[in-house]
Scaffold this motif. Sequence first.
Motif, PDB file in Angstrom:
ATOM      1  N   ASN A 185       0.808  -1.224   0.000  1.00  0.00           N
ATOM      2  CA  ASN A 185       0.000   0.000   0.000  1.00  0.00           C
ATOM      3  C   ASN A 185       0.843   1.278   0.000  1.00  0.00           C
ATOM      4  O   ASN A 185       0.897   2.011   0.992  1.00  0.00           O
ATOM      5  CB  ASN A 185      -0.941   0.014   1.209  1.00  0.00           C
ATOM      6  CG  ASN A 185      -1.843  -1.206   1.244  1.00  0.00           C
ATOM      7  OD1 ASN A 185      -2.352  -1.630   0.215  1.00  0.00           O
ATOM      8  ND2 ASN A 185      -2.022  -1.769   2.425  1.00  0.00           N
ATOM      9  N   PRO A 186       1.504   1.583  -1.110  1.00  0.00           N
ATOM     10  CA  PRO A 186       2.396   2.758  -1.163  1.00  0.00           C
ATOM     11  C   PRO A 186       1.678   4.085  -0.934  1.00  0.00           C
ATOM     12  O   PRO A 186       2.323   5.068  -0.572  1.00  0.00           O
ATOM     13  CB  PRO A 186       2.987   2.691  -2.584  1.00  0.00           C
ATOM     14  CG  PRO A 186       2.074   1.802  -3.355  1.00  0.00           C
ATOM     15  CD  PRO A 186       1.512   0.822  -2.379  1.00  0.00           C
ATOM     16  N   ASN A 187       0.359   4.131  -1.133  1.00  0.00           N
ATOM     17  CA  ASN A 187      -0.379   5.380  -0.947  1.00  0.00           C
ATOM     18  C   ASN A 187      -0.981   5.514   0.453  1.00  0.00           C
ATOM     19  O   ASN A 187      -1.702   6.468   0.736  1.00  0.00           O
ATOM     20  CB  ASN A 187      -1.502   5.478  -1.990  1.00  0.00           C
ATOM     21  CG  ASN A 187      -0.959   5.502  -3.410  1.00  0.00           C
ATOM     22  OD1 ASN A 187       0.056   6.123  -3.682  1.00  0.00           O
ATOM     23  ND2 ASN A 187      -1.624   4.788  -4.307  1.00  0.00           N
ATOM     24  N   GLN A 188      -0.695   4.572   1.322  1.00  0.00           N
ATOM     25  CA  GLN A 188      -1.296   4.557   2.662  1.00  0.00           C
ATOM     26  C   GLN A 188      -0.362   5.178   3.684  1.00  0.00           C
ATOM     27  O   GLN A 188       0.824   4.875   3.724  1.00  0.00           O
ATOM     28  CB  GLN A 188      -1.628   3.113   3.065  1.00  0.00           C
ATOM     29  CG  GLN A 188      -2.199   2.966   4.469  1.00  0.00           C
ATOM     30  CD  GLN A 188      -2.595   1.529   4.761  1.00  0.00           C
ATOM     31  OE1 GLN A 188      -3.499   0.979   4.144  1.00  0.00           O
ATOM     32  NE2 GLN A 188      -1.900   0.908   5.707  1.00  0.00           N
ATOM     33  N   GLU A 232      -6.506  -1.493  16.570  1.00  0.00           N
ATOM     34  CA  GLU A 232      -5.109  -1.357  16.174  1.00  0.00           C
ATOM     35  C   GLU A 232      -4.262  -2.485  16.787  1.00  0.00           C
ATOM     36  O   GLU A 232      -4.701  -3.181  17.693  1.00  0.00           O
ATOM     37  CB  GLU A 232      -4.553  -0.005  16.631  1.00  0.00           C
ATOM     38  CG  GLU A 232      -4.983   1.179  15.786  1.00  0.00           C
ATOM     39  CD  GLU A 232      -6.424   1.583  16.039  1.00  0.00           C
ATOM     40  OE1 GLU A 232      -7.131   1.924  15.076  1.00  0.00           O
ATOM     41  OE2 GLU A 232      -6.842   1.548  17.212  1.00  0.00           O
ATOM     42  N   LEU A 233      -3.047  -2.620  16.268  1.00  0.00           N
ATOM     43  CA  LEU A 233      -2.108  -3.611  16.800  1.00  0.00           C
ATOM     44  C   LEU A 233      -1.291  -2.970  17.913  1.00  0.00           C
ATOM     45  O   LEU A 233      -0.669  -1.919  17.723  1.00  0.00           O
ATOM     46  CB  LEU A 233      -1.181  -4.119  15.691  1.00  0.00           C
ATOM     47  CG  LEU A 233      -1.866  -4.898  14.563  1.00  0.00           C
ATOM     48  CD1 LEU A 233      -0.864  -5.219  13.457  1.00  0.00           C
ATOM     49  CD2 LEU A 233      -2.486  -6.177  15.095  1.00  0.00           C
ATOM     50  N   VAL A 234      -1.299  -3.630  19.075  1.00  0.00           N
ATOM     51  CA  VAL A 234      -0.604  -3.109  20.251  1.00  0.00           C
ATOM     52  C   VAL A 234       0.445  -4.131  20.689  1.00  0.00           C
ATOM     53  O   VAL A 234       0.154  -5.321  20.785  1.00  0.00           O
ATOM     54  CB  VAL A 234      -1.582  -2.841  21.408  1.00  0.00           C
ATOM     55  CG1 VAL A 234      -0.847  -2.208  22.590  1.00  0.00           C
ATOM     56  CG2 VAL A 234      -2.731  -1.952  20.953  1.00  0.00           C
ATOM     57  N   GLY A 235       1.647  -3.681  20.951  1.00  0.00           N
ATOM     58  CA  GLY A 235       2.706  -4.604  21.340  1.00  0.00           C
ATOM     59  C   GLY A 235       3.560  -4.082  22.476  1.00  0.00           C
ATOM     60  O   GLY A 235       3.629  -2.873  22.736  1.00  0.00           O
ATOM     61  N   LEU A 255       4.888   9.368  11.669  1.00  0.00           N
ATOM     62  CA  LEU A 255       4.110   8.945  10.507  1.00  0.00           C
ATOM     63  C   LEU A 255       5.048   8.299   9.503  1.00  0.00           C
ATOM     64  O   LEU A 255       6.198   8.737   9.329  1.00  0.00           O
ATOM     65  CB  LEU A 255       3.393  10.128   9.862  1.00  0.00           C
ATOM     66  CG  LEU A 255       2.317  10.822  10.702  1.00  0.00           C
ATOM     67  CD1 LEU A 255       1.787  12.042   9.972  1.00  0.00           C
ATOM     68  CD2 LEU A 255       1.179   9.861  11.013  1.00  0.00           C
ATOM     69  N   PHE A 256       4.580   7.240   8.829  1.00  0.00           N
ATOM     70  CA  PHE A 256       5.413   6.602   7.820  1.00  0.00           C
ATOM     71  C   PHE A 256       4.540   6.022   6.715  1.00  0.00           C
ATOM     72  O   PHE A 256       3.360   5.757   6.900  1.00  0.00           O
ATOM     73  CB  PHE A 256       6.300   5.514   8.429  1.00  0.00           C
ATOM     74  CG  PHE A 256       5.545   4.309   8.956  1.00  0.00           C
ATOM     75  CD1 PHE A 256       5.391   3.170   8.181  1.00  0.00           C
ATOM     76  CD2 PHE A 256       4.993   4.322  10.227  1.00  0.00           C
ATOM     77  CE1 PHE A 256       4.713   2.060   8.664  1.00  0.00           C
ATOM     78  CE2 PHE A 256       4.307   3.222  10.717  1.00  0.00           C
ATOM     79  CZ  PHE A 256       4.171   2.083   9.928  1.00  0.00           C
ATOM     80  N   ASP A 295      -3.442   3.131   7.914  1.00  0.00           N
ATOM     81  CA  ASP A 295      -4.323   3.921   7.056  1.00  0.00           C
ATOM     82  C   ASP A 295      -4.858   5.155   7.787  1.00  0.00           C
ATOM     83  O   ASP A 295      -6.063   5.344   7.961  1.00  0.00           O
ATOM     84  CB  ASP A 295      -5.475   3.050   6.553  1.00  0.00           C
ATOM     85  CG  ASP A 295      -6.201   3.674   5.357  1.00  0.00           C
ATOM     86  OD1 ASP A 295      -5.640   4.610   4.765  1.00  0.00           O
ATOM     87  OD2 ASP A 295      -7.319   3.230   5.042  1.00  0.00           O
ATOM     88  N   VAL A 296      -3.934   5.996   8.213  1.00  0.00           N
ATOM     89  CA  VAL A 296      -4.302   7.206   8.949  1.00  0.00           C
ATOM     90  C   VAL A 296      -4.839   8.261   7.988  1.00  0.00           C
ATOM     91  O   VAL A 296      -4.153   8.653   7.039  1.00  0.00           O
ATOM     92  CB  VAL A 296      -3.080   7.761   9.710  1.00  0.00           C
ATOM     93  CG1 VAL A 296      -3.422   9.101  10.359  1.00  0.00           C
ATOM     94  CG2 VAL A 296      -2.617   6.761  10.756  1.00  0.00           C
ATOM     95  N   THR A 297      -6.057   8.707   8.226  1.00  0.00           N
ATOM     96  CA  THR A 297      -6.659   9.777   7.431  1.00  0.00           C
ATOM     97  C   THR A 297      -6.872  11.038   8.258  1.00  0.00           C
ATOM     98  O   THR A 297      -7.102  12.113   7.709  1.00  0.00           O
ATOM     99  CB  THR A 297      -8.008   9.314   6.842  1.00  0.00           C
ATOM    100  OG1 THR A 297      -8.864   8.900   7.919  1.00  0.00           O
ATOM    101  CG2 THR A 297      -7.810   8.149   5.881  1.00  0.00           C
TER     102      THR A 297
END
Length: 432
Positions: A296-299, A341-344, A394-395, A357-359
């Motif tokens: 997902n390069p646009n995400q 979300e994934l929490v670790g 952000l990445f 997918d942060v909007t």
Amino acid sequence: MSLQKTEFLIKSLETLFKTSEDLLFIKDANLTYINCSLSFAMLVNKKSAEEVIGRTDFDLFDHELAKRYIEDDKSLMESEVSIVNNIEPIPDENGRKKYSSTSKHLIRDDDNSVIGILGIARDVTAQIELEEEKEKSELSTTMFKDILEADLMKNQMIRAEGDLWKNLIKNYERVDFSKMVSLISTGYIHEDYVEEFNLFYDLNHLIDNYNRGIKEFSHITFMRTDNKDYRWIEFKSKMYMSKVTNSLRLVSFLQDSDEEIKLKQRLTAKAQHDDLTDLLNRQSMKDKINECLLDNPNQSNALLFIDLDFFKNINDTYGHLFGDEILISAAQKLKESFPNELVGRIGGDEFIVLVEDVTDIEKVKQQAENIVSLLKIHSDNGDILVTCSVGITLFTYGGDFDQVLDQADKAMYHAKQKGRNQVSFYLEDSLR
């Protein structure tokens, strides 16, 4: 050896020690650590190899473990016989014992004198536990008597033997093979696996596989059995050309693989989660973040790095058991705050959250600020015992896990430098 080649070998070794998931270490002849992999440093609750260099086992492990490791090393140096795949206990980040398969080899100089020891260890806890559970449960797979046989060219059932089918179909000879597959999928297969089962046993799909040379195969599905419970069942099948009828035949028999598959599922889940908090562990989070970096390069995605403030004081003042309770409580609040979300937990009192997918970055910031509020823990007399600092980066597509984690880590330390108990974003200009 040329200087260029020496530099290349040094760089290669540095890369190996930085990226290897195995526990690598080098000791000098006095059994002092002179280098180690990042994974080994994290095992002993250090953030880098530099924090390990110059120390001995007694500085890094509890007394009994350290004594055992030192005795093994001395024995190796006296006997000059390498230790290969020796199963021994290792601590995890909670101080609980796990197991590694360890090999140790002597390092010699040009005069053949021993100048150190190279160690390579790999976590084999899951394999050890698998063997132990197999012995405890006397795990076995039971072959069902149920057999299906069909003529694929005529789309016709030939045989349906076994108690499993007797209430499903009385006169199987009058039912074509495709209809039999439909009856099985609607009457026995769990609804989540019906489509997969139908596609796998599609008549044209089977014939096409045979023409491509696929003659033996198996299919595992979740299936209702005689006692109405769903179990993992393996359909083992073989296709062959009958010399008598000159037609393509399919024979399938069923094997109950429920205990074995569920055991593997439990061990897989255990290997992916932190023992204390049941959050995803560092390697699992690394795998998930790498997926985001490759797909997902646009995400746009966000990584939150949460570190508890003053946590060392908790352990020193109240003890590790109370500290564990704080960590478990913090993990639960993180899961409740980030249900999707994934929490670790990546070690000690450090946690990370992956938001994909942060909007709306303001929404992420609000969630982080809620965590800062929720993780504020007071003593009985009202004093604040623990707060938390949160760093956010952000990445998108590209980059690597270490880079993303380092950015979130720097943002978190920036929050600490500003007074702790707050949120900070990774902005290169402000962190220089």
